[in-house]
Design an enzyme around this catalytic site. Structure first.
Site, mmCIF file in Angstrom:
data_model
loop_
_atom_site.group_PDB
_atom_site.id
_atom_site.type_symbol
_atom_site.label_atom_id
_atom_site.label_comp_id
_atom_site.label_asym_id
_atom_site.label_seq_id
_atom_site.Cartn_x
_atom_site.Cartn_y
_atom_site.Cartn_z
ATOM 1 N N LYS A 94 0.814 -1.229 0.000
ATOM 2 C CA LYS A 94 0.000 0.000 0.000
ATOM 3 C C LYS A 94 0.842 1.271 0.000
ATOM 4 O O LYS A 94 0.422 2.296 -0.531
ATOM 5 C CB LYS A 94 -0.956 0.017 1.198
ATOM 6 N N GLU A 116 -10.418 7.535 4.296
ATOM 7 C CA GLU A 116 -11.074 6.623 5.219
ATOM 8 C C GLU A 116 -10.192 5.392 5.363
ATOM 9 O O GLU A 116 -9.303 5.150 4.533
ATOM 10 C CB GLU A 116 -12.438 6.210 4.675
ATOM 11 N N SER A 382 1.781 -9.724 -0.874
ATOM 12 C CA SER A 382 1.454 -8.296 -0.760
ATOM 13 C C SER A 382 1.831 -7.668 0.572
ATOM 14 O O SER A 382 2.032 -6.465 0.656
ATOM 15 C CB SER A 382 -0.039 -8.080 -1.036
HETATM 16 C C1 LIG Z 1 -5.051 -3.921 1.809
HETATM 17 C C2 LIG Z 1 -4.312 -5.155 1.509
HETATM 18 C C3 LIG Z 1 -4.680 -6.014 0.458
HETATM 19 C C4 LIG Z 1 -5.907 -5.785 -0.379
HETATM 20 O O1 LIG Z 1 -5.898 -4.646 -1.155
HETATM 21 P P1 LIG Z 1 -5.757 -4.704 -2.749
HETATM 22 O O2 LIG Z 1 -6.111 -3.319 -3.153
HETATM 23 O O3 LIG Z 1 -6.716 -5.734 -3.254
HETATM 24 O O4 LIG Z 1 -4.370 -5.066 -3.047
HETATM 25 C C5 LIG Z 1 -3.903 -7.127 0.190
HETATM 26 N N1 LIG Z 1 -2.811 -7.417 0.932
HETATM 27 C C6 LIG Z 1 -2.418 -6.627 1.954
HETATM 28 C C7 LIG Z 1 -1.207 -7.006 2.719
HETATM 29 C C8 LIG Z 1 -3.148 -5.479 2.285
HETATM 30 O O5 LIG Z 1 -2.757 -4.705 3.299
#
Ligand SMILES: *Cc1c(COP(=O)(O)O)cnc(C)c1O
Length: 401
Positions: A94, A116, A382
């Protein structure tokens, strides 16, 4: 930028039938301003230079690609690789778009960021960016979420951010969105609204995708260097869809690479038990844009469930709805149990504790590895799982393998 990225969205923010900006009149001029500023500033040499510097010297990019040898061996079949966004500063992807959104705000002459947050992940990433740039930050968060996600509230406060508790209606994400927009309108001359995924009205789905594109560019180059080939399959979890768009966008023009979005199946396929919007939803409108939506009997956004709070959304980024319709990306699911098994397996066998969101992508890779001997699978890790360890161990224990 590759041919695909230039092809969508159109100038009004449409990916085929999806996207656009269905805004109340008070917000329209502000989103026009952001669209115009993004189009102009993001192409300037100074913006590009600043963003490169930040990525390298603050975020720690490029993040590596890791070959998950042990997991590949255990699954038997394909070789599994992970793009390590868990090693990006703050522990998730993010920050890639939050730093860029804040940099855009700086170039626009704004001094404040407003947003938000649901589980608090976007709030923490944006508060980090605000601290870096010496900007004010105001994050709206439902009272229920504030109680559930106390560590993220503490983080935001340490980072100097004002957390505004939202106490009306369901006191959760939906109300936080309304509250944040309300507060933004009278402050729009000096503040930028910063959306946390490839969702919301134009230009955010395009802008956030473009800012996440770095993940796909790096991963493609790194994978080629490691193996001499492109991966056969590329996968990522899909909540709003930003980490998936980042990775996919690097491979979109490589027709030999099969792309997979992994949606959360929660506890069952009954409405209310999952958040698999593309798998079970229909066309509709949510939060000012056209996309696929999980709807209840009245046609309103349905309640959703998943063990991963970052995937908890009854809509999805419009580009994913488009890619689903085009057939370029295949959307599949992993349920809570599969995600938890993957969470334990990656921790135990690779020394990487993944975020529960990312564990959905790992679960997909483990399942597909067994079915595809000789192939290679690259997934987006992610984020890291520190935020989830208390919940997982208190609720499910330490796993049994
Ligand atoms: C917020 C988040 C997601 C989901 O958000 P996307 O916009 O679908 O990528 C996925 N993995 C992590 C670690 C997150 O913090």
């Amino acid at each position: 930028m590759n041919a695909y990225l230039k092809s969508v969205p159109d100038e009004n923010g449409f990916f085929g039938d999806y996207g656009g900006a269905m805004l109340p009149p008070v917000l329209e001029p502000h989103f026009k301003e952001i669209t115009e500023a993004y189009g102009r500033i993001s192409k300037s040499a100074e913006f590009i230079k600043d963003l490169r510097y930040i990525r390298k010297h603050f975020q720690g990019r490029p993040t590596p690609v890791s070959h998950l040898r042990n997991l590949s061996e255990i699954c038997g079949g394909a070789q599994i690789y992970a793009k390590r966004e868990d090693l990006n500063h703050t522990g998730a992807h993010k920050l890639n778009h939050c730093m860029a959104e804040a940099l855009l705000a700086r170039h626009m002459g704004k001094t404040k960021l407003i947003a938000e947050t649901g589980a608090g992940q976007h709030g923490v990433a944006l508060a980090t960016a605000a601290a870096y740039f010496g900007m004010e930050c105001e994050i709206h968060m439902g009272e229920i979420d504030i109680e559930k996600e106390a560590p993220n509230v503490t983080r935001m406060k340490l980072l100097g951010c004002t957390v505004v508790p939202v106490g009306f209606g369901g006191r959760s994400l939906k109300e936080a969105v309304d509250s944040a927009f309300q507060s933004y309108v009278p402050q729009a001359d000096h503040a930028l609204f910063a959306i946390g995924s490839v969702v919301g009205p134009h230009p955010f789905p395009k802008m956030v995708r473009d800012f996440q594109h770095v993940v796909g560019i790096e991963a493609r180059e790194q994978f080629l260097e490691m193996t001499g080939e492109l991966p056969d399959m590329v996968g990522a979890c899909v909540g709003g869809g930003s980490n998936a768009m980042g990775l996919f966008s690097g491979f979109m023009d490589d027709r030999s690479v099969a792309l997979y979005g992994v949606e959360p199946m929660g506890t069952s396929s009954n409405l209310g038990d999952h958040a698999a919007t593309i798998s079970f939803g229909e066309d509709g409108e949510i939060h000012g844009f056209r996309t696929m939506v999980l709807k209840d009997a009245n046609g309103d956004p349905a309640p959703v469930h998943t063990v991963a709070s970052g995937l908890d959304y009854p809509g999805v980024g419009p580009e994913h709805a488009y890619l689903h319709r085009q057939g370029r990306v295949t959307y599949t699911t992993a349920d809570d149990k599969e995600a938890l098994d993957a969470f334990y397996a990656l921790s135990r066998h690779e020394g990487i504790i993944p975020a529960l969101e990312s564990a959905h992508a790992i679960a997909f890779a483990m399942r597909e590895a067994r079915l595809n001997p000789g192939k290679s699978i690259l997934v987006n890790l992610s984020g890291r799982g520190d935020k989830d360890i208390d919940y997982v161990t208190e609720t499910y224990g330490f796993g049994d393998s």
